[in-house]
Structure formats: structure tokens, C-alpha cells
Design a protein around this motif. Structure first.
Motif, PDB file in Angstrom:
ATOM      1  N   VAL A   1     -26.299  -9.109 -39.005  1.00 45.51           N
ATOM      2  CA  VAL A   1     -25.644  -8.784 -37.752  1.00 45.51           C
ATOM      3  C   VAL A   1     -26.590  -7.996 -36.855  1.00 45.51           C
ATOM      4  O   VAL A   1     -27.414  -7.212 -37.349  1.00 45.51           O
ATOM      5  CB  VAL A   1     -24.353  -7.971 -38.023  1.00 45.51           C
TER       6      VAL A   1
ATOM      7  N   ASN B   1     -24.904  -4.064 -30.980  1.00 49.69           N
ATOM      8  CA  ASN B   1     -25.174  -3.935 -29.538  1.00 49.69           C
ATOM      9  C   ASN B   1     -25.137  -2.461 -29.156  1.00 49.69           C
ATOM     10  O   ASN B   1     -24.158  -1.765 -29.417  1.00 49.69           O
ATOM     11  CB  ASN B   1     -24.160  -4.735 -28.727  1.00 49.69           C
TER      12      ASN B   1
ATOM     13  N   THR C   1     -19.643  -9.658 -29.989  1.00 47.91           N
ATOM     14  CA  THR C   1     -20.222  -8.482 -30.642  1.00 47.91           C
ATOM     15  C   THR C   1     -19.362  -8.068 -31.836  1.00 47.91           C
ATOM     16  O   THR C   1     -18.152  -7.978 -31.722  1.00 47.91           O
ATOM     17  CB  THR C   1     -20.287  -7.307 -29.627  1.00 47.91           C
ATOM     18  N   GLN C   2     -20.027  -7.801 -32.961  1.00 50.24           N
ATOM     19  CA  GLN C   2     -19.299  -7.340 -34.143  1.00 50.24           C
ATOM     20  C   GLN C   2     -19.315  -5.824 -34.272  1.00 50.24           C
ATOM     21  O   GLN C   2     -18.324  -5.227 -34.686  1.00 50.24           O
ATOM     22  CB  GLN C   2     -19.927  -7.927 -35.408  1.00 50.24           C
TER      23      GLN C   2
ATOM     24  N   TYR D   1     -25.504 -11.826 -25.525  1.00 51.42           N
ATOM     25  CA  TYR D   1     -24.926 -13.054 -26.053  1.00 51.42           C
ATOM     26  C   TYR D   1     -25.988 -13.831 -26.835  1.00 51.42           C
ATOM     27  O   TYR D   1     -25.724 -14.352 -27.920  1.00 51.42           O
ATOM     28  CB  TYR D   1     -24.374 -13.918 -24.917  1.00 51.42           C
TER      29      TYR D   1
ATOM     30  N   TYR E   1     -28.604 -12.744 -28.457  1.00 53.01           N
ATOM     31  CA  TYR E   1     -28.813 -12.111 -29.766  1.00 53.01           C
ATOM     32  C   TYR E   1     -27.619 -12.376 -30.698  1.00 53.01           C
ATOM     33  O   TYR E   1     -27.799 -12.761 -31.852  1.00 53.01           O
ATOM     34  CB  TYR E   1     -29.031 -10.599 -29.601  1.00 53.01           C
ATOM     35  N   ASN E   2     -26.402 -12.128 -30.196  1.00 56.08           N
ATOM     36  CA  ASN E   2     -25.216 -12.324 -31.044  1.00 56.08           C
ATOM     37  C   ASN E   2     -25.119 -13.772 -31.516  1.00 56.08           C
ATOM     38  O   ASN E   2     -24.773 -14.039 -32.675  1.00 56.08           O
ATOM     39  CB  ASN E   2     -23.940 -11.947 -30.278  1.00 56.08           C
ATOM     40  N   HIS E   3     -25.425 -14.683 -30.615  1.00 58.72           N
ATOM     41  CA  HIS E   3     -25.321 -16.106 -30.933  1.00 58.72           C
ATOM     42  C   HIS E   3     -26.406 -16.507 -31.944  1.00 58.72           C
ATOM     43  O   HIS E   3     -26.148 -17.285 -32.865  1.00 58.72           O
ATOM     44  CB  HIS E   3     -25.465 -16.916 -29.641  1.00 58.72           C
TER      45      HIS E   3
ATOM     46  N   GLU F   1     -25.307 -15.533 -35.314  1.00 59.86           N
ATOM     47  CA  GLU F   1     -24.291 -16.464 -35.804  1.00 59.86           C
ATOM     48  C   GLU F   1     -24.971 -17.709 -36.374  1.00 59.86           C
ATOM     49  O   GLU F   1     -24.593 -18.196 -37.448  1.00 59.86           O
ATOM     50  CB  GLU F   1     -23.389 -16.839 -34.615  1.00 59.86           C
TER      51      GLU F   1
END
Lengths: 422, 422
Positions: free
Chosen positions: B71, B74, B95-96, B387, B389-391, B394
Motif C-alpha cells: 500500500v 497518502n 486511498t487506503q 490516483y 500511485y494508488n492505482h 492496486e
């Protein structure tokens, strides 16, 4: 059939909010020639739905959708609403019309760039109506070393001092390149303390400029590569605080059969009482079957007074500028979000408010953001303020629909006067 | 039954994303005593789901919901993500975990203020996990006139110079007041060019400080008015670029049975190759049945290399800081949105990207906003980068799930190396 094309183009987004099916059928089948130009394309249609005293409740159909009036236009000077607010946000907070500044966009990124990108609607990704001012006000308020001649104004850019010429034709050309829904006529906005003789001469020139604007817009709208061939033109009434000059000018411009009429040169330093006196005097001389726009106004109270005097359109930078400074509007007047008393206040800016800031964040958090100079603080305050204005206009329209505007206005003004809620 | 209460509390929001019904039943019925403290409350549970080489695919259950790892956290330094991005935006961009800075929040608005407001989760209106750093890194990088003693660090605020003392107990108390999900131990982060002797002594003191952190957190978590009585503690491995000191330290802190382990003191000036060498050396000595966090790292390529070396958690200010400067991440490397070649470019930053900027706005528009210094330009670029980075995380998790991380990493690195898309 051009009508169906035009309506169809906007149907997916606009139909639920602005068109009923019977209304569409009415347009297509019952009045096939109404509001059609020689090019077979729908023109603006202003429908007065209700009045209460001089107050008007109307709707104004444009090629970019129908505007329910009275309406407050949200100001996005250079194609963006200051405070990190996007056009997607504008949809969320119930904005009907976005207003952009011709002079600013001419300087940056350049109206020719915007035209190459398909116009301001595509550039900003905003499908609802856009009104552009003419640049006149900025030329007179921002520019350096300006020189007014019959053909237009020579001046220097407020950014880098480079020489620019703008007259009625240039202003129309720039606005045509931007492809806005409504273009404003190029006028002179004389100082509120200008003497009578100067104002008289200035207004006469503004009338001559208006005729040139109308001719130039007709020419531009007929060109094959014009982005919005249905661009509308609003004329602007001037005359400073001289009622007789105002009225004479209103009579002159009313003859020109424009798409709407604005009252300019107010909210430029005179008292509110003077502004209301001029509105009382001049608005009755502007066409009642066209939208009336009070430029650059104002506070919530100014708007209520303006609606009472027959105004349909308003715009003002107050809600966004105040929001950026942490000043937010509530039913009990303005709040300064920097105030120490909000340090531990877990309530939203206004209880019950449906804006994105009030739905999710506390006064304490917003105050912290502002004090820490985090942009998010400005964004939340601007969103709140624009929502507050848009929502108040909705309530004004509902009150007019139900014939209780006078009561609504009284209730609102008493609330504002009560002061900040505890 | 406390378990059902705890799970129930988070079920409405978290259940669809993070819990399957069989998994919940498994927790409640089959292992009723697993992960329960003496207070009968669920503790963190790290489940290693898949490995590929040293890379780990896991999930980490916390009182604020389950984190799927690897993960990227952010960064919202003072309780807000710089660039006018709100926690509502963080939900939208997947975002987690949000990360906030203890030292900054201690200085403003004050951790005691945050506690009175119900803790950082309520203050920011963010229901998912929050990790807070210990303040140690800021004390060593920002503070003026610091003096390190066995009890802690005396220093002056970087804002107004006022004297502050912070040691392990103070850091734990501040983080307890903030009520974060995961608190970081108070450590010294020695300079990457510090000599061996200094580093050795510093690391020994950091170990003693860690023991004090653990004791103090246990005390704080048992107090009646503590906001998050299930607050977790991660220890931090130090040792600069000395592999043997790193390994010895890892062995020491592994014995303390903490909730997770971080690798600190990297990405502070050493080369990427040195960082990878240290990770290769030390990560195998950190507990494999606990989350591993590489602090302050980094570029998309750094993250791919970190995942390969067994890292679960990452954080870095790059995506938000770069976004504010108009530098955006794409599958083909970074783009400078100020570049003149985007003036007439109607494409989104990256074709096919699902972020709020790419879904609605063009490169030409974003460039215009940045050049005109409109905050919206920064906001859109920051949203895009976070987004991105988060993507990517994933996609990394999907690749690990499907046993194809090595191929994914190769494809990604080749893409970045290919350079800006035309």
C-alpha cells in the motif's frame, strides 16, 4: 430538422432539469417556426412566468440550456473559479451560468487558443450557459495609460504593459472566439464621480459602440467557422447616477431589440441607496420581455433588493473572494472562520447546509486549514459561499413561484441583520 | 460480544471492500479468542496471502478497517493533503491509509485540541486507517538548535523558535491524543553520512527509546479517556548504510513483538543502489509475519523495487509535491505540464486514466491553470498523481495475487524508461 438536432444535442444533460417532454413536443410540433433564425436554429426565448410587484420569475432558453431566473452567475475569471473549484464542482453546487472575463482570457491563454480548442465550453468542460463580459470594465479598471477614442480604446496590458487596442468589433471577435452563450456589449463604464457632461458624452459613444457590436456580432454569427453561431448579445445601460441620462439611454438601447439588457456602472463606489434609486428609475424603461442583468452585484441583501426591482441576472466576485479570505455567508450574516471561538467548534459552517464543506467538515477543521494556509480551507469556504448564493437564488425562485417573495425577502434580511449565530 | 461490536462498527463502510462474509464468520465463530486482548478487543492481524520471491501480498486488519498491502499511504502532513485535496477526495481516488505528521500537528492546531475534537479521524472526517509518524524525523530535519540526550530531544520550533522537549513518552502521548491507527516509535534518524561510531551509539539509544515507547503506549492504551485504545506501534530499524548495524538492530527490535516494523533512515541522500542494498540485507531479519514499512519512499520505480524486497507500506510526498509544481506521473514517466507543447493538447494527462483530472480536463486546460497560477491546476495535478500511485499499488497487488509481479515490474520499468508519450 435543425430544431431536433439542437435540442437533441443538449437533451442528455439538460432534459431532466430544464425541459419537460410536453414542452419539447410543444417546441417541435406546435411552434416549428418560433424562435428560429433564417438559419433554422433555435434562438433565445425569454418566458416571463410570474411577477410579484416589479420582481420577475422567468426562464431563458439558450443553445446551452435553459436558465431559471433570477439567477446568480458564478465568476470564473480566466476560465476557472478561484479557490480550486472546477466546473465539476459547479455542477455539484447547482450553478446555472458561469461567467468569464473576456479581457483576462484574451491576455491568457489567448482567445485564439481557446477557439482552436473548440471554445470556452470545451476548454473548461462546462456544458451549461457561459456569459462573457466585454472587457470594457477591465480596460477601464485595470489597464494602464488608456486612451479612449471613437474607434475604441488604446491601452497597455495590466500584466506586461504591452499595447492593446480594443473596440466594439475586437470585443465581439474575442467573445466569438470564446464561443460564450451570451456576449456583453463593449461599453465605457465611467467613474461614479464623473461629471454630468462627461457622462452624457460617454453614454452617447456607448450607444454608437452598441450599434457596432450588434452589426459585428451578426457578421460573426454568420461565418462558417464560428463556434457558437447562436451567440447572444446583451446591451448595457450606463449613465452613472444621473437618472435622466440613464432613462434616455435605456430608451435608446431598448429600440435595438437585443437579447437582454444589463445595468452597468453601478456597485462601483456609490452607496447602496443610490444604486437602488437608479434601479427604481431605470429598470422600468428596459424591455420587460427580455432578461435584465445587474452587473457586479453583490451582497445577498443587494440581490434581494435587485430581484424586487426586476433583475434576472446577477454576478459578483464576493462569494469566491470572501471565501478565499475565510469569510463565509450564513443565514445569520457573515462569519470570519479565522475567529478563535471556532477552535473547538465541531458544527458545520451552517447547520443543515447541503454544500460539500458543511456536509463533511467542521468549523474547527476549516479554521485549522485556513490558519495553516492549506488551500483546502479556501476551497471549502468558496464552495460553501457559491452554494449559499446558488441556494438562495433557488429559494428566491420558489418564493416567486408561490407568490411570497416579499415575505421571503423580509425573513432573509432580518436573518442577516440578526448577526452571527452562536 | 466485543468482537461483533468492533466488526459491526466498521462493517457498513468496510465490509464490501475488505471483508467477505465467510471471513467474518470465520472470525466470529471459529476463532473466538484469536487476536483478542485482555480487554476483549480485536487487535491487528497481519495475514500473508501470497509471496513471490521476497515480495509479500498481505492484508492487515486494524480497528479502522483492513489495509490491503502493498500500500502507498497518502501524506496529509497537518491533517490535510496539500493541493486542496480533502478526505472525501481521498475516498474517491482509492486511498487506503492517510499519513499525518505528529510534530506538525503538535505545533498546530495542537494534539490536545485534536483530542478534544475526538481525534484525528473525526477532525479530518476520515474513517479509514491513519498512520502518524513519531515526530522524530521532523525534529532532526526541521528543528533549530536541537540537543539530543538520553531522555529525548530539546529543540526549538521551526515556526516560532519556542522551546520544545520530545522524547519517547511525549511522542507516544501526542500520537495517543491524535488517536491514529498506527503510531510510529520515536527514533533518531542519523545523517546518511554519519560515521560508524555515531550511528552505533545512536541506534543503541533508539532501541532503548523503543522499549520506552512500548511501555508508554501500553499505559496510554489502558487509560479510560484514550481515543483509540487499540492504537498500534511500529518500531523503526536504523543503522544508516552499515549492513551489520542494521541487521543487529533488526534482530533486537524483532524480539519486542511490535505490530509492525519500519525501515527508517533511507531515502535521505544515499543512492538508490545503496538503499536497495540495505533493503536486501535487512528486510530478511525483520519479522515476516508483520507488516514492513519503508519510510519516505519514493518514486514509482523505488516502490516496485521495494515491493520486490518485501515491503508492505510506503509513503512519500513526491506525488503531492510534484503535482503542486505541475509535474505529473504517467505510464511513460513524468510530464511537466508547463511545457508549451501542451498548449493546444486536448488529450487528458494520460489516456484511459480514471482520475478526476483525466476524466474531465485536458492537458491544455491544466497547463493554462498552472500558468495562470490558479489553484485548480495544482489540485488537478495532485489528484492525478495520488490516483496514479494508488492505482499502481492496486495493479501491484493484482499482479502478486496472480503470481506475475516480476513481469509487471519489468513492464512498468520499461514504460517509465520509454519517456514521455508523444
Amino acid at each position: 430538422m435543425p430544431w431536433i438536432r439542437i435540442i437533441g444535442r443538449h437533451l442528455p444533460m439538460q432534459c431532466e432539469k430544464h425541459f419537460s417532454l410536453p414542452f419539447l413536443l410543444h417546441l417541435v410540433y406546435l411552434e416549428p417556426n418560433a424562435n428560429q433564425t433564417e438559419r433554422g436554429i433555435i434562438m433565445a426565448k425569454y418566458t416571463l412566468m410570474k411577477t410579484e410587484g416589479r420582481a420577475k420569475r422567468a426562464q431563458f432558453e439558450t443553445v446551452h440550456g435553459t436558465i431559471q431566473t433570477p439567477v446568480f452567475m458564478n465568476v470564473g475569471t480566466i476560465g476557472a473559479i478561484k479557490g480550486a473549484v472546477s466546473t465539476q464542482d459547479l455542477y455539484d453546487i447547482g450553478t446555472q451560468v458561469e461567467l468569464s472575463n473576456t479581457y483576462h482570457l484574451h491576455v491568457r491563454p489567448g482567445d485564439k487558443v481557446v477557439k482552436q480548442l473548440g471554445g470556452l465550453h470545451k476548454f473548461m468542460n462546462w456544458e451549461r450557459p457561459i456569459l462573457t463580459d466585454s472587457g470594457g470594465f477591465q480596460v477601464f479598471s485595470l489597464a494602464k495609460l488608456r486612451k479612449i477614442k471613437e474607434e475604441g480604446v488604446h491601452f497597455q496590458s495590466h500584466i506586461d504593459g504591452h499595447k492593446i487596442f480594443m473596440g466594439p468589433e475586437e470585443s465581439m471577435q474575442i467573445q466569438s472566439n470564446l464561443g460564450s452563450t451570451i456576449a456583453m456589449a463593449f461599453d465605457e463604464c465611467p467613474s461614479s464621480v464623473a461629471d454630468r457632461d462627461y457622462v452624457q458624452k460617454s453614454v452617447e459613444r456607448t450607444t454608437r459602440w452598441l450599434a457596432r457590436c450588434k452589426t459585428e456580432m451578426a457578421r460573426l454569427n454568420s461565418l462558417p467557422d464560428t463556434i457558437n453561431k447562436e451567440q447572444l448579445l446583451f446591451g448595457i445601460n450606463q449613465g452613472a447616477v444621473y437618472e435622466d441620462i440613464r432613462i434616455e439611454h435605456a430608451r435608446e438601447i431598448a429600440k435595438m431589440d437585443l437579447d437582454g439588457y444589463a445595468v452597468g456602472g453601478l456597485a462601483v463606489g456609490e452607496t447602496h441607496e443610490e444604486m437602488y434609486r437608479i434601479l427604481d428609475a431605470v429598470v422600468p424603461y428596459l424591455p420587460q420581455d427580455k432578461p435584465t442583468y445587474l452587473m457586479g452585484v453583490g451582497t445577498p441583501a443587494n440581490i434581494l433588493e435587485g430581484v424586487e426591482r426586476g433583475i434576472d441576472f446577477f454576478d459578483c466576485v464576493y462569494p469566491s473572494r470572501n471565501g478565499r479570505h475565510g469569510h463565509v455567508y450564513t443565514n445569520h450574516g457573515k462569519m470570519n472562520m479565522f475567529n478563535a471561538k471556532y477552535e473547538l467548534d465541531t458544527r458545520p459552517i451552517e447547520e443543515g447546509c447541503g454544500c460539500p464543506a458543511c456536509r463533511h467538515y467542521s468549523r474547527a477543521y476549516i479554521r485549522h486549514l485556513l490558519k495553516a494556509k492549506e488551500m483546502l480551507g479556501m476551497r471549502l469556504c468558496v464552495l460553501h459561499n457559491l452554494y449559499f448564493y446558488n441556494h438562495m437564488m433557488e429559494e428566491i425562485r420558489d418564493a416567486l413561484d408561490e407568490g411570497r417573495f416579499a415575505d421571503y425577502k423580509k425573513m432573509r434580511l432580518e436573518g442577516f441583520a440578526a448577526g452571527e449565530q452562536k
